[in-house]
Design an enzyme around this catalytic site. Structure first.
Site, PDB file in Angstrom:
ATOM      1  CG  PHE A 196      35.219  34.087  34.495  1.00 32.89           C
ATOM      2  CD1 PHE A 196      36.323  33.422  34.009  1.00 32.89           C
ATOM      3  CD2 PHE A 196      33.964  33.530  34.334  1.00 32.89           C
ATOM      4  CE1 PHE A 196      36.179  32.209  33.355  1.00 32.89           C
ATOM      5  CE2 PHE A 196      33.819  32.318  33.681  1.00 32.89           C
ATOM      6  CZ  PHE A 196      34.926  31.665  33.196  1.00 32.89           C
ATOM      7  CD  GLU A 201      37.465  36.113  44.021  1.00 33.63           C
ATOM      8  OE1 GLU A 201      37.713  36.311  45.214  1.00 33.63           O
ATOM      9  OE2 GLU A 201      38.298  36.212  43.104  1.00 33.63           O
ATOM     10  CG  ASP A 259      31.605  25.734  37.021  1.00 37.08           C
ATOM     11  OD1 ASP A 259      31.701  24.634  37.623  1.00 37.08           O
ATOM     12  OD2 ASP A 259      32.135  26.783  37.434  1.00 37.08           O
ATOM     13  CB  VAL A 292      29.478  39.066  42.590  1.00 37.09           C
ATOM     14  CG1 VAL A 292      28.062  39.545  42.340  1.00 37.09           C
ATOM     15  CG2 VAL A 292      29.863  37.971  41.613  1.00 37.09           C
TER      16      VAL A 292
END
Ligand SMILES: *[C@@H]1O[C@H](CO)[C@@H](O)[C@H](O)[C@H]1NC(C)=O
Ligand SMILES: *[C@@H]1O[C@H](CO)[C@@H](O)[C@H](O)[C@H]1NC(C)=O
Ligand SMILES: *[C@@H]1O[C@H](CO)[C@@H](O)[C@H](O)[C@H]1NC(C)=O
Ligand SMILES: *[C@@H]1O[C@H](CO)[C@@H](O)[C@H](O)[C@H]1NC(C)=O
Ligand SMILES: *[C@@H]1O[C@H](CO)[C@@H](O)[C@H](O)[C@H]1NC(C)=O
Ligand SMILES: *[C@@H]1O[C@H](CO)[C@@H](O)[C@H](O)[C@H]1NC(C)=O
Ligand SMILES: *[C@@H]1O[C@H](CO)[C@@H](O)[C@H](O)[C@H]1NC(C)=O
Ligand SMILES: *[C@@H]1O[C@H](CO)[C@@H](O)[C@H](O)[C@H]1NC(C)=O
Ligand SMILES: *[C@@H]1O[C@H](CO)[C@@H](O)[C@H](O)[C@H]1NC(C)=O
Ligand SMILES: *[C@@H]1O[C@H](CO)[C@@H](O)[C@H](O)[C@H]1NC(C)=O
Ligand SMILES: *[C@H]1O[C@H](CO)[C@@H](O)[C@H](O)[C@H]1NC(C)=O
Length: 840
Positions: A544, A541, A658, A547
């Site tokens: 947003f 994860e 990020d 995966v």
């Protein structure tokens, strides 16, 4: 003694309701800024019956927010949402207009404490390169200008001038007839518009066919006179009936004068428009006649208003109001039996727009002039130049750096010349501040090689030339993927590895970009489901969304990020961003190969990275051998190259926001690629919960300066990268409350001040490193994490330093490493443990 009636017209705004009408006038542009495009757009505004739509297709930047609910009170749509611009100096709306048509352009800004800061921001508005007005916002501000665009595109720009964040609530554009509001030069900024009446109604569309907004004004020492009959208003000003049917006149009929005083700033060139109509049927032996002057200059002598026929008078050329006052005098003439009257008034100040579009001969437009040779240094003497169009000539040589020093310059067009298109760094920096620079091929996203100044970044050129080659290699690989039948991606990582290996040879091919462009990149949700075998295998994860593993064309492995539903708010923005990201190619960036944008289902399809992320490798979670020191340096250099490319190789440049060890993915030969770049921008739209996630970044990695300035810029990525570098060196947790010094920067500084480098190094390395390269890396990491962003190096400098570390490490290989270790290389700096951020 002469007595007079003075009306001090102050900015008076009332919120009255206006009649509801359904018709929509042609050519009106009505934007509700910050309205989510997925939510009721367009809609019919209830007071005017006009259709307002979201502004999202007119601008790609900015974020949206809503004003505080309890402040919505008097504000109806389109004034309850805002678009605000925390990033960049200059953010522009690009609005399609009719060239040569006169427009009334109105913007509104209703603060409504949308950001919770309870501070009214102040910023500038520009029309294209031209300054319009400083918007000193209050709870409600409305500004208007009458302007004739000289092209089919109108740029309306909000420009940050201070620490405040510019914002806007609504943009309204209304075409006006050519023969109304005539000025001998420039455009007209409205400062007053009143009709004289006891009514409190604000008149607007459709009472006013041009949607001007009229406020009423009255004063005790005049009286209202009016008619119930219809006034003929079919001249070009087309006054609303309710504005022209009433008039102000002296309460004492013997008074000779009406004086109207406008407070207006000194040295403004002013036009006053006076609207008249006689409302009383005068008898044969009666007259109403007066002289009209503005600051002593006659506008009209012996004027008799026409009965039930509107007429507009104004000063034929602009008047400069001295003493900060504009005084309109209506003086009763000797034979008049009635005092003067006035029905409505408007005041405008001239905005002299000096750019070339209003004056083709001012030397800035040298487009298609057959110019040859180099760009003349004399240009820099034109210090107030705002737009320089040298396109379509035969200019040669380099783009001169002095252009960057011309502070007024906002637009430069150098396309269609034979110039060397390497752009000086100083100009690139200006671009980040909003300068629009057109050079052949430059406006395309991420053109490698176009961004380099040789003088400043000799190594960088090599790096970027390398990335040109690398893009070609990636394209070749895409072909290989397409034609391969078996699923494997092992070899992908092997070739690009050479990029950061000193002395490697590159080979390139003539493969053209078009072949990759024509590849299909947009997928349906059904295809996404097929690709991932109904989301069978989750890889993890990420930000947003979750995966999943998948296969493209049944062979190429991909990672499919299915975005969580709340991410889909900024749908249009998402699409624009993704289209941009699809054009970003760099060997150290995880390649986006496609996307799905069905409204309820957004997904991003990435190249699959088989070896997981850096964090897993450092922690030993993935098993396998320990990453050795030179591999770690290579990974750091790779990641730095990827970030450098985002910062200066991309147009527009990107801030990752990020950067962390879990966002650095590894290939088979431990080549590193940066993941999740470019997304934070798309997903700040709309959904408040994501705003906070993004803004919060990842604890421990986030630039402490961000807390002070609220701005995340390239230097914030440098900070986060420094933290990653410390992780690579020490293999310590970024934040560990069980340590005496919880944050990794504090811990490292603390240990270093005891002078022992061996104790900060990852024990898993068992001393197998060259201490000279370790010191350099540590020093670099500490510089990157300097609390003050100005003291941090740029990513380009980081790349150079890491490559030198790497080559020094490699050149020491095979020699006796231990002779160097433990302090023979003096540390030249001391680390201040107090200056580093505390753990969060
Ligand atoms: C403005 O928008 C038009 C059409 O929407 C587009 O063709 C043009 O390239 C845009 N201009 C800029 C500077 O973005
Ligand atoms: C106003 O002027 C422009 C250019 O001069 C012209 O294209 C347009 O038709 C005119 N409009 C009207 C209403 O006369
Ligand atoms: C105008 O004057 C009348 C009578 O003095 C008063 O009742 C009314 O409220 C006034 N209107 C405005 C808009 O001030
Ligand atoms: C109204 O005024 C215009 C001039 O502004 C004139 O041409 C027209 O004839 C007038 N209409 C009537 C009905 O009087
Ligand atoms: C009206 O104005 C005249 C001339 O200024 C003055 O003499 C007279 O007293 C005024 N009347 C009133 C009722 O104020
Ligand atoms: C105008 O004439 C009328 C009579 O037709 C008369 O009553 C009035 O007083 C006169 N007005 C003036 C101002 O002379
Ligand atoms: C460029 O200039 C040539 C002549 O110098 C002209 O024929 C051509 O139309 C121009 N092109 C553009 C796009 O302005
Ligand atoms: C710029 O202006 C100065 C004086 O105003 C002049 O001496 C100088 O030659 C000019 N520079 C160029 C490059 O024309
Ligand atoms: C620059 O000039 C060229 C040729 O005159 C033109 O095609 C292009 O649109 C211009 N670009 C901008 C951004 O004005
Ligand atoms: C462009 O300028 C750069 C830097 O001055 C130089 O290295 C390069 O050789 C030039 N390219 C051409 C084609 O002249
Ligand atoms: C300046 O550029 C415009 C197009 O942007 C063109 O129509 C005009 O002819 C140019 N002027 C000169 C003097 O070349």
């Amino acid at each position: 003694m002469e007595s007079s009636y003075k009306l001090l017209l102050v900015a008076l705004v009332t919120f009255a309701t206006v009649r509801f009408v359904q018709a929509q006038d042609e050519g009106f542009i009505s934007l509700d800024c910050g309205l989510s495009p997925t939510e009721q757009s367009p809609y019919t505004e209830s007071a005017t019956g006009l259709q307002y739509s979201s502004d999202s297709s007119y601008i790609q930047t900015g974020k949206i927010a809503r004003i505080q609910r309890d402040l919505e009170g008097p504000h109806l749509k389109p004034q309850t949402t805002v678009r605000y611009f925390p990033d960049g100096i200059r953010n522009c709306y690009n609005i399609t207009v009719k060239q040569g048509t006169k427009y009334m352009i109105r913007v509104r800004a209703i603060y409504g404490n949308y950001d919770g800061l309870n501070t009214y921001p102040r910023f500038d508005l520009y029309i294209g390169p031209n300054f319009w007005i400083t918007l000193d916002t209050k709870e409600y501000v409305r500004k208007e200008i009458v302007h004739i665009p000289r092209s089919n595109m109108l740029d309306l720009c909000l420009v940050k001038t201070d620490t405040f964040t510019p914002f806007i609530s609504a943009i309204e554009m209304r075409p006006l007839p050519n023969n109304s509001y005539i000025t001998t030069s420039g455009s007209l900024k409205l400062f007053s518009r009143y009709y004289f009446s006891n009514s409190e109604d604000v008149l607007r569309y459709s009472e006013d066919v041009y949607d001007r907004m009229w406020n009423s004004y009255n004063q005790t020492d005049w009286k209202e006179i009016s008619t119930s009959l219809t006034v003929n208003t079919s001249d070009s000003f087309r006054l609303p009936q309710n504005a022209i049917k009433t008039a102000a006149t002296s309460a004492n009929a013997s008074e000779p004068l009406i004086d109207i005083e406008f407070p207006e700033s000194a040295n403004d060139k002013v036009y006053i428009y006076l609207h008249f109509s006689e409302v009383h049927a005068l008898k044969a032996n009666e007259t109403r006649e007066f002289d009209i002057s503005l600051n002593g200059e006659s506008i009209k002598d012996s004027y008799k208003p026409l009965y039930l026929q509107s007429e507009t008078l104004s000063n034929p050329s602009p008047v400069i109001c001295t003493g900060q006052k504009c005084i309109v005098k209506l003086t009763r003439s000797g034979k008049s039996t009635h005092p003067p009257l006035l029905n409505a008034i408007e005041g405008f100040a001239v905005a002299d727009f000096l750019q070339s579009e209003t004056d083709e001969n001012d030397g800035t437009n040298l487009s298609s002039n057959g110019l040859a040779g180099t760009i003349d240094a004399g240009i820099q003497n034109l210090t107030h130049l705002e737009k320089l169009d040298l396109s379509n000539n035969s200019l040669t040589g380099v783009i001169p750096e002095f252009l960057a020093n011309m502070k007024s310059l906002m637009i430069i067009n150098l396309s269609k010349n034979h110039l060397n298109d390497s752009i000086p760094q100083a100009l690139r920096d200006r671009e980040k501040e909003g300068l629009k620079l057109s050079v052949d091929g430059h406006a395309i996203a991420c053109l490698p090689g176009s961004c380099v100044s040789k003088k400043k970044f000799p190594v960088l050129i090599v790096a970027l030339v390398a990335s040109v080659v690398v893009v070609v290699i990636v394209m070749v690989l895409v072909f290989i993927f397409v034609f391969r039948k078996k699923k494997t991606s092992d070899h992908v990582e092997a070739i690009p590895r050479s990029v950061v290996t000193p002395g490697a040879n590159f080979t390139s091919t003539n493969t053209s970009e078009t072949s990759i462009e024509t590849k299909k990149r947009r997928f349906s949700y059904a295809e996404v489901m097929q690709m991932t075998n109904n989301l069978e295998r989750a890889l993890g994860e990420g930000g947003f969304g979750v995966v999943y593993h998948g296969y493209l064309n049944g062979s190429q492995q991909v990672a499919v990020k299915v975005l969580s539903e709340s991410s889909s708010q900024g749908y249009k923005h998402f699409k624009a961003e993704v289209e941009l990201l699809l054009r970003v190619h760099h060997i150290n960036l995880v390649n986006l190969v496609g996307y799905c944008d069905e409204r309820d289902h957004l997904a991003l399809i990435y190249e699959y990275m088989p070896s997981g992320d850096l964090k897993e490798h450092l922690s030993g979670k993935r098993g396998g051998s320990v990453l050795n020191w030179s591999t770690r340096l290579r990974i750091a250099a790779d990641a730095a190259l990827g970030l450098e490319y985002l910062h200066i190789g991309c147009q527009p440049s990107m801030v990752h926001r990020d950067v962390k060890s879990t966002n650095i993915l590894l290939g088979e030969q431990f080549s590193a690629k940066i993941a999740d770049f470019g997304l934070s921008r798309s997903f700040q739209l709309g959904d408040e919960s994501h705003v906070s996630t993004v803004v919060a970044g990842t604890p421990g990695y986030l630039d402490p300066e961000y807390y002070r300035t609220g701005r995340l810029a390239e230097m914030s990525d440098v900070y986060s990268f420094g933290i990653v570098l410390l992780e690579i060196i020490t293999n310590q947790r970024v934040i560990d409350q069980s340590r005496e010094k919880p944050h990794i920067t504090e811990w490292t500084a603390f240990m270093l001040n005891r002078g022992d480098i061996a104790r900060i190094m990852d024990p898993k390395l068992h001393g197998d490193y060259n201490s000279r390269s370790v010191w350099r890396a540590v020093e670099l990491a500490m510089l990157c994490t300097n609390p003050s962003s100005e003291k941090r190096p740029t990513m380009s400098q980081v790349v150079i330093e890491l490559k030198e570390c790497l080559s020094s490490e490699n050149s020491m290989k095979g020699k006796n490493q231990d002779t160097e270790s433990h302090g023979s290389f003096e540390m030249s700096m001391s680390f201040d443990t107090k200056a580093v951020p505390s753990a969060r």
